[in-house]
Scaffold this active site. Structure first.
Site, mmCIF file in Angstrom:
data_model
loop_
_atom_site.group_PDB
_atom_site.id
_atom_site.type_symbol
_atom_site.label_atom_id
_atom_site.label_comp_id
_atom_site.label_asym_id
_atom_site.label_seq_id
_atom_site.Cartn_x
_atom_site.Cartn_y
_atom_site.Cartn_z
ATOM 1 N N CYS A 1 0.816 -1.223 0.000
ATOM 2 C CA CYS A 1 0.000 0.000 0.000
ATOM 3 C C CYS A 1 0.847 1.270 0.000
ATOM 4 C CB CYS A 1 -0.969 0.016 1.168
ATOM 5 S SG CYS A 1 -1.166 -1.519 2.036
ATOM 6 N N ARG B 1 6.720 -11.226 5.570
ATOM 7 C CA ARG B 1 6.139 -11.082 6.914
ATOM 8 C C ARG B 1 6.796 -12.057 7.866
ATOM 9 N NH1 ARG B 1 -0.316 -10.108 5.533
ATOM 10 N NH2 ARG B 1 0.118 -8.360 4.141
ATOM 11 N N GLN C 1 1.401 -11.230 -3.404
ATOM 12 C CA GLN C 1 -0.015 -10.848 -3.371
ATOM 13 C C GLN C 1 -0.550 -10.536 -4.763
ATOM 14 O OE1 GLN C 1 -1.830 -8.067 -0.712
ATOM 15 N NE2 GLN C 1 -0.274 -8.348 0.864
ATOM 16 N N ASP D 1 -2.416 -8.086 -5.595
ATOM 17 C CA ASP D 1 -2.823 -6.891 -4.848
ATOM 18 C C ASP D 1 -3.329 -5.781 -5.763
ATOM 19 O OD1 ASP D 1 -3.204 -5.385 -2.631
ATOM 20 O OD2 ASP D 1 -1.082 -4.924 -2.261
ATOM 21 N N LYS E 1 -12.308 -5.073 7.169
ATOM 22 C CA LYS E 1 -12.112 -5.909 5.976
ATOM 23 C C LYS E 1 -13.348 -6.768 5.722
ATOM 24 C CE LYS E 1 -8.530 -8.276 7.580
ATOM 25 N NZ LYS E 1 -7.506 -9.314 7.420
ATOM 26 N N HIS F 1 -8.361 -1.558 -0.452
ATOM 27 C CA HIS F 1 -7.286 -2.537 -0.664
ATOM 28 C C HIS F 1 -7.998 -3.836 -1.013
ATOM 29 C CE1 HIS F 1 -4.415 -0.384 2.284
ATOM 30 N NE2 HIS F 1 -5.575 0.218 2.478
HETATM 31 C C1 TSB Z 1 -4.940 -6.445 0.058
HETATM 32 N N1 TSB Z 1 -2.708 -4.240 2.167
HETATM 33 C C2 TSB Z 1 -3.613 -5.312 1.917
HETATM 34 C C3 TSB Z 1 -3.714 -5.567 0.408
HETATM 35 O O1 TSB Z 1 -3.833 -4.358 -0.275
HETATM 36 C C4 TSB Z 1 -3.072 -6.569 2.647
HETATM 37 O O2 TSB Z 1 -1.883 -6.761 2.739
HETATM 38 N N2 TSB Z 1 -4.004 -7.369 3.147
HETATM 39 S S1 TSB Z 1 -3.720 -8.725 3.965
HETATM 40 O O3 TSB Z 1 -2.803 -8.489 5.019
HETATM 41 O O4 TSB Z 1 -4.994 -9.261 4.344
HETATM 42 O O5 TSB Z 1 -3.044 -9.729 2.964
HETATM 43 C C5 TSB Z 1 -3.673 -10.039 1.742
HETATM 44 C C6 TSB Z 1 -3.865 -11.526 1.576
HETATM 45 O O6 TSB Z 1 -2.615 -12.185 1.657
HETATM 46 C C7 TSB Z 1 -4.697 -12.203 2.665
HETATM 47 O O7 TSB Z 1 -6.054 -12.041 2.414
HETATM 48 C C8 TSB Z 1 -4.250 -13.647 2.554
HETATM 49 O O8 TSB Z 1 -4.991 -14.321 1.559
HETATM 50 C C9 TSB Z 1 -2.803 -13.530 2.084
HETATM 51 N N3 TSB Z 1 -1.802 -13.775 3.158
HETATM 52 C C10 TSB Z 1 -1.622 -13.050 4.270
HETATM 53 N N4 TSB Z 1 -0.601 -13.540 5.000
HETATM 54 C C11 TSB Z 1 -0.111 -14.618 4.317
HETATM 55 C C12 TSB Z 1 0.955 -15.551 4.541
HETATM 56 N N5 TSB Z 1 1.733 -15.457 5.605
HETATM 57 N N6 TSB Z 1 1.173 -16.528 3.616
HETATM 58 C C13 TSB Z 1 0.392 -16.609 2.515
HETATM 59 N N7 TSB Z 1 -0.616 -15.754 2.247
HETATM 60 C C14 TSB Z 1 -0.879 -14.767 3.138
HETATM 61 ZN ZN ZN Z 2 -2.976 -2.639 0.844
#
Ligand code: TSB
Ligand code: ZN
Length: 583
Positions: A276, A305, A323, A325, A411, A457
């Site tokens: 973002c 992460r 993502q 995204d 969300k 998002h």
């Molecule tokens: C959607 N900023 C928002 C983006 O713009 C975002 O990061 N959202 S999130 O934190 O929900 O992450 C988006 C998606 O990533 C989640 O819905 C999930 O499907 C996936 N995700 C999150 N963490 C992990 C992980 N550790 N491993 C695999 N997929 C993941």
């Molecule tokens: Zn985002």
């Protein structure tokens, strides 16, 4: 699979079975010390300190036998209520229980449950007699840190499950076996889709050629769909100055999920956990008019992460992910329409993949968690009610979950269950009034005034990692034709006589971008056919004299026993049609 915790009777029964387990362990290992034994969705567990001794599968069998003996003996289970002082005396030899008791207020009435020679501290309720716990199975033993903290001692956690009827237990165990077979980590290995390595580290997966082919198709699929819907795709760096995340608020609210800072000279860099902030800067790079909105910036973007090493799981939960995204910059009057469009895109994609088993979750903030969530009641209430309105208007069933929002806003998550029962988010759509504020984003409205846009998002496939995990489990590795790593396996009956025609078929299909291979190894036909089935190749072609003479192909569809024959042209058209229709 049944959620034991959600079934009132099974929940009580499994809790009693945890006590039965502890009693049996105490009989066999008198010095054992007990921490807690709760009910979980999969059954129950008990955390036990056995000093330096590590339990084996044979030990589980011994414990199981002892439990059966106690259950047969059929002692009644009694509840007793005592005061704190009495409790401290009763459990004086159990340091973990003393720790729990010490946390109770001074005049708390403490309950314990006794069966035969065993008493446990517990709020209950329990079944009337240990007799009721006879249909159980101990499933596994693993290490678990005391209070879940890796700085503490490692205890041993024994897992089990209990049912009223023997048949129910047997059926459940069968389902568990099936789930193990469906586990994407097992299939991923069997089909050479992805691999990890201890030299790379936990939560860091390598996509092998087969998996990478599926991923490439998924990327192409979603990007093309987004382009048609007016998204513009960008590439941005995976690193940024830590300053960026101080501006965005990640530093204050998301730092625990990020890898530590890399310091060089007088710079501080971090691996990004989200995209973002980069996208906010791209929006801010230009002046925007109300007529330009919505602006949709998409990216297939790697993120990092710091997931706990115990929580990572195959491709489902990783430390480096990619993502699907996008950030939508919209006017306040466009929120409802644009969120609806995202929800409809999710539903549309789910139709293509035949995804039917999911739940919508409205993820709200926890007002009391001021560390995670920024403090602005009005902003939160507005954002939460906007999302709720869209779901209601679209007639979508959903449940609400407090404390599951992102730090910047509520969300709309789509939850699915993995084969081994993890409840995870696949797609997400999030409403954010905060980041536009923090990055001072504006557009010029009809009156020529600079006003704030709102950010949506969204990630439709979530991450390619988690989506792939899901897809593997849904299809058991038998991908639909358009995604299959190898789409057609050609087996010449005689690897010399029929090779030329086999290669001619290969060239024709290759020129249509169909993934095809000729198996010219010096092996038996039946062996090659078995292998083709084991690799879950959608079409296996058997090419012999008849096919060569008539310019036809004989094929077997994955999972079918019959062989069909078509002219080469008919076969080619059939494949192209099926790939196009994503059948
Ligand atoms: C959607 N900023 C928002 C983006 O713009 C975002 O990061 N959202 S999130 O934190 O929900 O992450 C988006 C998606 O990533 C989640 O819905 C999930 O499907 C996936 N995700 C999150 N963490 C992990 C992980 N550790 N491993 C695999 N997929 C993941
Ligand atoms: Zn985002």
């Amino acid at each position: 699979m049944i959620d034991i915790k959600k079934d009132e009777r099974l929940s009580v029964l499994n809790h009693s079975c945890a006590h039965l387990l502890a009693q049996a362990v105490k009989h066999l290992y008198p010095s054992a010390k007990f921490w807690v034994g709760p009910v979980i969705s999969e059954g129950f567990y008990y955390d036990i300190d056995l000093g330096d001794y590590t339990l084996t599968d044979e030990d589980l069998e011994k414990i199981s036998k002892e439990m059966k003996k106690i259950a047969k003996d059929g002692k009644r289970i009694y509840r007793e209520e005592i005061n704190k002082e009495e409790a401290l005396e009763k459990f004086k030899d159990d340091p973990y229980k003393i720790d729990i008791i010490n946390n109770f207020p001074k005049d708390e009435v403490i309950s314990c449950y006794t069966q035969g020679d065993f008493t446990d501290l517990c709020s209950g309720p329990h079944v009337d007699s240990v007799k009721e716990c006879k249909n159980f199975k101990l499933l596994k033993v693993s290490g678990a840190y005391y209070k879940g903290d890796s700085k503490n001692k490692m205890l041993q956690r024994i897992y089990g499950v209990c049912f009223d009827k023997k048949e129910d237990l047997e059926k459940h165990l069968e389902l568990l076996e099936e789930a193990k077979e469906r586990d994407h980590r097992k299939i991923g290995k069997d089909l050479d889709l992805f691999m990890g390595h201890e030299l790379v580290g936990p939560g860091l997966q390598m996509w092998l050629p087969n998996g990478a082919t599926v991923r490439y198709e998924l990327e192409k699929y979603i990007k093309e769909k987004e382009v048609k819907l007016g998204y513009n795709h960008v590439y941005t760096p995976y690193l940024a100055s830590s300053e960026l995340y101080k501006v965005s608020g990640h530093w204050d609210h998301y730092k625990d999920d990020m890898f530590p800072v890399m310091k060089m000279d007088n710079e501080e860099l971090v691996l990004r956990p989200m995209n973002c902030p980069h996208h906010m800067l791209i929006y801010k790079n230009k002046l925007h008019s109300y007529r330009d909105l919505p602006i949709k910036i998409g990216e297939l973007a790697p993120d990092f992460r710091y997931e706990a090493s115990g929580a990572v799981c195959g491709l489902e939960r990783v430390r480096q992910m990619c993502q699907n995204d996008a950030h939508l910059f919209v006017r306040p009057d466009q929120i409802k329409e644009e969120v609806s469009k995202v929800v409809n895109l999710i539903l549309d994609v789910y139709k293509d993949f035949n995804i039917t088993d999911y739940e919508f979750r409205l993820s709200l903030r926890d007002k009391n968690n001021t560390e995670k969530y920024f403090d602005d009641d009005e902003m939160w209430e507005k954002a939460e009610s906007e999302l709720r309105k869209v779901l209601v208007e679209l007639g979508i069933d959903f449940y609400e979950a407090i404390g599951e929002a992102a730090f910047y806003g509520p969300k709309l998550d789509v939850q699915i269950k993995s084969a081994i029962g993890h409840d995870v988010t696949l797609s997400t759509c999030q409403l954010d009034f905060l980041l536009p504020e923090r990055f001072d984003l504006t557009y010029v409205d009809e009156q020529g005034k600079k006003v704030r846009p709102v950010v949506i998002h969204r990630a439709i496939l979530g991450t390619f990692d988690r989506f792939m995990a899901f897809l593997i489990e849904e299809t058991k590795g038998a991908f639909p034709l358009w995604l299959a790593p190898l789409q057609v396996d050609i087996i010449p009956v005689n690897s010399k006589l029929h090779l030329e025609y086999a290669c001619e078929i290969q060239n024709i299909l290759n020129s249509d971008d169909i993934r095809v291979k000729v198996d010219d190894r010096d092996e038996k036909l039946s062996y090659k056919m078995r292998e083709s089935q084991a690799n879950k190749v959608p079409y296996t072609l058997i090419i012999g004299d008849k096919e060569m003479e008539n310019k036809t192909v004989s094929y077997r569809l994955f999972g079918h026993k019959e062989t069909e024959t078509l002219t080469l042209k008919e076969f080619e058209d059939l494949l192209l049609k099926q790939i196009k229709e994503k059948k």
